[in-house]
Design a protein around this motif. Sequence first.
Motif, PDB file in Angstrom:
ATOM      1  N   GLU A  12       0.822  -1.209   0.000  1.00 15.97           N
ATOM      2  CA  GLU A  12       0.000   0.000   0.000  1.00 15.97           C
ATOM      3  C   GLU A  12       0.857   1.261   0.000  1.00 15.97           C
ATOM      4  O   GLU A  12       0.351   2.344  -0.315  1.00 15.97           O
ATOM      5  N   ARG A  41       1.725   4.288  -4.126  1.00 17.25           N
ATOM      6  CA  ARG A  41       0.680   3.490  -3.499  1.00 17.25           C
ATOM      7  C   ARG A  41       0.083   2.403  -4.382  1.00 17.25           C
ATOM      8  O   ARG A  41      -0.950   1.828  -4.023  1.00 17.25           O
ATOM      9  N   ASP A  42       0.709   2.068  -5.500  1.00 19.19           N
ATOM     10  CA  ASP A  42       0.050   1.124  -6.412  1.00 19.19           C
ATOM     11  C   ASP A  42       0.964   0.027  -6.934  1.00 19.19           C
ATOM     12  O   ASP A  42       0.659  -0.600  -7.946  1.00 19.19           O
ATOM     13  N   ALA A  47      -8.809  -1.120  -6.663  1.00 20.37           N
ATOM     14  CA  ALA A  47      -7.728  -0.260  -6.179  1.00 20.37           C
ATOM     15  C   ALA A  47      -7.160  -0.821  -4.885  1.00 20.37           C
ATOM     16  O   ALA A  47      -7.896  -1.326  -4.033  1.00 20.37           O
ATOM     17  N   MET A  96      -8.028   5.772  -4.427  1.00 18.75           N
ATOM     18  CA  MET A  96      -7.305   5.749  -5.695  1.00 18.75           C
ATOM     19  C   MET A  96      -8.165   5.113  -6.780  1.00 18.75           C
ATOM     20  O   MET A  96      -9.046   4.287  -6.498  1.00 18.75           O
ATOM     21  N   PRO A 121      -6.511   0.182 -10.955  1.00 17.58           N
ATOM     22  CA  PRO A 121      -5.377   0.095 -11.881  1.00 17.58           C
ATOM     23  C   PRO A 121      -5.822  -0.355 -13.266  1.00 17.58           C
ATOM     24  O   PRO A 121      -6.956  -0.809 -13.453  1.00 17.58           O
ATOM     25  N   ASN A 149       2.416  -3.625 -11.927  1.00 22.35           N
ATOM     26  CA  ASN A 149       1.737  -2.322 -11.957  1.00 22.35           C
ATOM     27  C   ASN A 149       2.507  -1.356 -11.064  1.00 22.35           C
ATOM     28  O   ASN A 149       2.752  -1.635  -9.888  1.00 22.35           O
ATOM     29  N   ASP A 206       2.226   5.275  -9.652  1.00 21.94           N
ATOM     30  CA  ASP A 206       2.015   6.389  -8.730  1.00 21.94           C
ATOM     31  C   ASP A 206       3.336   6.900  -8.148  1.00 21.94           C
ATOM     32  O   ASP A 206       4.075   6.134  -7.527  1.00 21.94           O
TER      33      ASP A 206
END
Length: 280
Positions: free
Chosen positions: A145, A215-216, A230, A235, A238, A248, A251
């Motif tokens: 996270e 965060r992603d 998400a 957010m 994705p 992925n 961010d």
Amino acid sequence: MMKSIRTASFRSLLLCLTLLGSAAAQAQQSQMAPLPDAELARVWGQAMVAISNTSLNGLDFSRLTLNADLKLSANFSNLRLGEYNYAARNGSGADIDISRLQFGRSDLFEAQRTVALSNPFFELVYRPASGAGEREIVGMRLGFEGVSGAFGLSAKNISGSLAIADSQSANVLDSRQDPLGGKRWDGGNCGAAACPFSLAQIGSLQAGDAAGPSRDLFLAVLKSAVQFPAAVAGMAAPDPAQAGIWMNWRDKLSAGNLNAGLPPNLPPVLPPPMTKPGGG
């Protein structure tokens, strides 16, 4: 579809989660005693492990999150994940082909020696099967996270949704510009304007900025394409993850000086051990 997937990095991260969970489970229990209401009002706590179940686009997701803050300094070499035939773009023959991945660097301040990772999570994806009460596992993802810190990267190609800003300009390398959607992508194949630099030019990355962590970040292993929810509340979801191994990371991710090579990531030099006078 996949004949061989090398998942050493997954095993290492899952081992970390297992060890942390085991340590929590084996902690000594303090003597139980009732607390007065006044003291209870001042007590606040959070479970170390959180489990959640969600559904999206006909798929079910079961997620286990470790509520913990970790710091990691490590070097990984020759990461090749998802080796199988992909006629549209075989490239190096693997979905992820990274020669060197470094967590932390040793040529800056002490704070850059480690990467901060918060709330690691593991999520399984299910599809309802024909029989009542049956479900088929489509795949999984492992992510965080929050990620903050300096990385070293030497990559040939990566399958995934990536957006890497050039810290020295306004240019952004974005896999959304790839005609094949980021599958086994080397950062090219989309023209100089859309792809201002390639993965091969990147030597260092910075995750997070003054506004907070990235965060992603997640890595997925899938039998078919999946739209994940998400990872962090607030957010946007994705981009859909494709079959195979998929990364992925969009961010708050930026590259350092391009063509600068990998930064060093060496252990700290420890002082020599002290000895007693006379050699004792």
